[in-house]
Scaffold this motif. Structure first.
Motif, mmCIF file in Angstrom:
data_model
loop_
_atom_site.group_PDB
_atom_site.id
_atom_site.type_symbol
_atom_site.label_atom_id
_atom_site.label_comp_id
_atom_site.label_asym_id
_atom_site.label_seq_id
_atom_site.Cartn_x
_atom_site.Cartn_y
_atom_site.Cartn_z
ATOM 1 N N THR A 37 0.829 -1.213 0.000
ATOM 2 C CA THR A 37 0.000 0.000 0.000
ATOM 3 C C THR A 37 0.866 1.267 0.000
ATOM 4 O O THR A 37 0.447 2.312 -0.494
ATOM 5 N N CYS A 41 0.444 4.095 -2.968
ATOM 6 C CA CYS A 41 0.338 5.542 -2.694
ATOM 7 C C CYS A 41 1.436 6.317 -3.414
ATOM 8 O O CYS A 41 1.202 7.416 -3.933
ATOM 9 N N GLY A 108 -0.532 -7.842 0.188
ATOM 10 C CA GLY A 108 -1.397 -6.681 -0.016
ATOM 11 C C GLY A 108 -2.500 -6.892 -1.032
ATOM 12 O O GLY A 108 -3.665 -6.566 -0.785
ATOM 13 N N THR A 109 -2.159 -7.453 -2.179
ATOM 14 C CA THR A 109 -3.198 -7.606 -3.212
ATOM 15 C C THR A 109 -4.189 -8.714 -2.841
ATOM 16 O O THR A 109 -5.331 -8.703 -3.296
ATOM 17 N N ILE A 112 -6.733 -6.873 -0.765
ATOM 18 C CA ILE A 112 -7.625 -6.092 -1.641
ATOM 19 C C ILE A 112 -8.680 -7.022 -2.243
ATOM 20 O O ILE A 112 -9.867 -6.703 -2.269
ATOM 21 N N ILE A 123 -7.085 2.714 0.128
ATOM 22 C CA ILE A 123 -5.719 2.240 0.359
ATOM 23 C C ILE A 123 -5.039 3.192 1.345
ATOM 24 O O ILE A 123 -4.998 4.405 1.124
ATOM 25 N N LEU A 240 -7.812 0.422 -9.060
ATOM 26 C CA LEU A 240 -7.537 1.426 -8.035
ATOM 27 C C LEU A 240 -7.389 2.767 -8.742
ATOM 28 O O LEU A 240 -6.574 2.902 -9.662
#
Lengths: 244, 244
Positions: A37, A41, A108-109, A112, A123, A240
């Motif tokens: 994440t 960002c 992380g994915t 999601i 996020i 995203l």
């Protein structure tokens, strides 16, 4: 006393516990500080058009064949055939500005993916923490922070970030937050311990040891830097995108 | 430096995460401070012969029909037909001395069930913490602390107990403990926060609020009292017996 309606905040320490939290009327914030994440960002801060997060290596490969730029990693190692791994330092203006890329990471994915059915998914990372919390404070929904963890295990970096978010939100007079979840209380307590010497605290993580072995600990300080960007990436269908 | 072989200690915050921990060469310590494991330690301190922990209400009812004494609870409420609930105050000398009873609870006996295949399973609570840690220090196995949690969620009371155990073990010169699990580190940090004002800290638990609603908070102080007994209950087949 405040006139704002009471809202709850809960923390799911790992994706394996996420099903225990009630998703109705909730915004889900996905957190994977080291590093998905934070990388996402960074990419938005550097002008990415949008990002397609995928959970499996197979999906990422399909996109690669179609000509997409792919960022992929498993256990901190760049995926074979990927354009780059998920170190935030890869997501430079040169690499991502105005482009679209596909990302798949160890934790992380996957997180999601689990939250895909929820109505609002954002996020979070230290890089956008203040902007994210200000936005959350303006909403009427409850908040669930979904920590990506490490292979379904609890990890400290995502948890102290959850604590930092809770500290921020508790200090915001626009939100009447009810802290009635043991995970949220623990996150705040751990953040209060960690913040006195954040990088020192991070040194002791199991995960950091793992990162060091892989020669990746140059990103540590960056991943704990607050407010590099005001952009809040949110899930819009399969993509995203930058919250408008 | 020490000549003792390195051993690991891990904490499973809830039964849902237990499968992520390697069980080989490990002793599993089951923890359900409010209140199953505290009640079990109390029963042994008061002379119970042995205890049969069962996960389901149905099994408990079968034992009841056979004439067994049954302690049963779900969500803090005594099971219909049970002789008593799982408040440790029920397990008096008069009620349990030299007797056998069956116990089923919301969280604790489910955790025992999960660990049934592990080679060594012990029951931990503040009531037997020093004796338990001294025994663990004498062994060669790794240690996994399995927190019963609350309905598969993380809870603070079991976690700070895990932290208290880790503090005790780290101060023991007979054991060379490697703390390489984020959950264990977090437990220790939370214990260090909590121990300054233990009962005050406990006041803020979500679970305590639940207990208060049920009128059960007379047991809180007792459940956080150290070293009431030296007995270590261990699993032996289907039974919990006193370690000899």
């Amino acid at each position: 006393m405040t006139n704002y309606p009471e809202r709850t905040i809960e923390v799911s320490f790992t994706p394996l516990l996420f099903h225990l939290h009630k998703k109705e009327n909730s915004i889900v914030v996905i957190v994977d500080i080291l590093r998905a994440t934070t990388a996402i960002c960074t990419a938005f801060a550097n002008g990415v058009n949008h990002i397609i997060p995928v959970a499996s290596i197979e999906e990422a490969k399909k996109y690669k064949k179609k000509g997409y730029l792919v960022a992929g990693e498993r256990d901190g190692v760049v995926l074979d055939g990927a354009d780059f791994g998920n170190s935030p330092f890869n997501f430079t203006k040169e690499n991502v500005n105005d482009r679209i890329f596909v990302i798949t990471t160890t934790n992380g994915t996957q997180a999601i993916e689990m939250a895909r059915d929820c109505s609002k998914v954002a996020i979070g990372s230290f890089l956008n923490i203040s902007s994210l919390c200000n936005w959350l404070a303006e909403k009427n929904e409850n908040i669930i922070i979904l920590c990506a963890g490490w292979k379904n295990r609890f990890n400290l970096e995502d948890t102290i970030f959850a604590g930092a978010m809770i500290e921020n939100l508790l200090s915001n007079k626009k939100i009447n937050l009810k802290l009635n979840c043991d995970s949220a209380m623990a996150s705040l307590d751990l953040w209060n311990v960690a913040k006195k010497d954040l990088i020192g605290y991070v040194q002791k993580f199991a995960h950091r040891e793992r990162l060091r072995k892989l020669g990746l600990d140059d990103v540590i300080e960056y991943c704990f830097t607050k407010d590099v960007t005001e952009i809040i990436p949110v899930l819009d269908g399969d993509k995203l995108v930058k919250l408008k």
